[in-house]
Motif scaffolding. Structure first.
Motif, PDB file in Angstrom:
ATOM      1  N   LYS A  35       0.832  -1.208   0.000  1.00 35.79           N
ATOM      2  CA  LYS A  35       0.000   0.000   0.000  1.00 35.79           C
ATOM      3  C   LYS A  35       0.867   1.259   0.000  1.00 35.79           C
ATOM      4  N   ARG A  36       1.968   1.233   0.769  1.00 37.73           N
ATOM      5  CA  ARG A  36       2.887   2.389   0.788  1.00 37.73           C
ATOM      6  C   ARG A  36       3.553   2.568  -0.578  1.00 37.73           C
ATOM      7  N   ILE A  39       0.984   4.066  -3.071  1.00 38.27           N
ATOM      8  CA  ILE A  39       0.762   5.502  -2.902  1.00 38.27           C
ATOM      9  C   ILE A  39       1.945   6.285  -3.457  1.00 38.27           C
ATOM     10  N   ASN A  42       2.000   5.971  -7.285  1.00 38.88           N
ATOM     11  CA  ASN A  42       0.832   6.633  -7.847  1.00 38.88           C
ATOM     12  C   ASN A  42       1.035   8.151  -7.841  1.00 38.88           C
ATOM     13  N   LYS A  43       1.641   8.669  -6.773  1.00 39.66           N
ATOM     14  CA  LYS A  43       1.935  10.096  -6.700  1.00 39.66           C
ATOM     15  C   LYS A  43       2.967  10.509  -7.757  1.00 39.66           C
ATOM     16  N   TRP A  74      -7.314   3.314  -1.116  1.00 36.81           N
ATOM     17  CA  TRP A  74      -6.039   3.658  -0.477  1.00 36.81           C
ATOM     18  C   TRP A  74      -5.705   5.140  -0.621  1.00 36.81           C
ATOM     19  N   ARG A  75      -6.005   5.724  -1.789  1.00 35.34           N
ATOM     20  CA  ARG A  75      -5.754   7.157  -1.983  1.00 35.34           C
ATOM     21  C   ARG A  75      -6.615   7.985  -1.034  1.00 35.34           C
ATOM     22  N   TYR A  78      -5.263   7.617   2.489  1.00 31.23           N
ATOM     23  CA  TYR A  78      -4.011   8.376   2.595  1.00 31.23           C
ATOM     24  C   TYR A  78      -4.304   9.870   2.756  1.00 31.23           C
ATOM     25  N   ILE A  83       0.176   8.244   5.551  1.00 30.74           N
ATOM     26  CA  ILE A  83       0.699   6.916   5.205  1.00 30.74           C
ATOM     27  C   ILE A  83       0.422   5.884   6.299  1.00 30.74           C
TER      28      ILE A  83
END
Length: 121
Positions: A35-36, A39, A42-43, A74-75, A78, A83
């Motif tokens: 998941k980390r 993110i 994706n960023k 998840w976004r 977040y 995080i």
């Protein structure tokens, strides 16, 4: 939750991915590490599909709906809490709540006695 069920073979293959914590016929639980990574990448501009594919997931097995909804969830998580909010919270609050039966009984008995004294006046 997706309507697609995983076959025994798909479960076996998915279980071998280091980013899978648990998988059943109905659901898949991803590691906090994944998941980390998701993110972060994706960023940086990678799409959900690209990230899953790069980390060894078969897009056809997971299905694009499951991938997109996981990324969306998840976004959102977040954005709301950072995080650390992505961690699987079930490990901290699973199972039944512990109740001290003896204390519960004494408390109920005290309440009954108070009510009885009020009624009898």
């Amino acid at each position: 939750m997706s309507n697609k069920l995983f076959s025994k073979e798909e479960i076996r293959v998915l279980s071998k991915n280091k980013y899978v914590k648990k998988v059943t016929s109905k659901a898949i639980t991803y590691t906090d590490e994944f998941k980390r990574i998701f993110i972060k990448q994706n960023k940086e501009g990678k799409t959900s599909k690209e990230i899953f594919k790069d980390k060894g997931f078969d897009i056809k097995v997971l299905g694009i709906h499951r991938i997109d909804s996981s990324g969306k969830r998840w976004r959102s998580t977040y954005r709301k809490g950072g995080i650390n909010n992505l961690e699987d919270g079930r490990k901290y609050n699973g199972g039944r709540q512990k109740v001290n039966i003896k204390k519960q009984y004494i408390k109920e008995k005290e309440i009954m006695l108070k009510l009885k004294s009020i009624i009898e006046g």
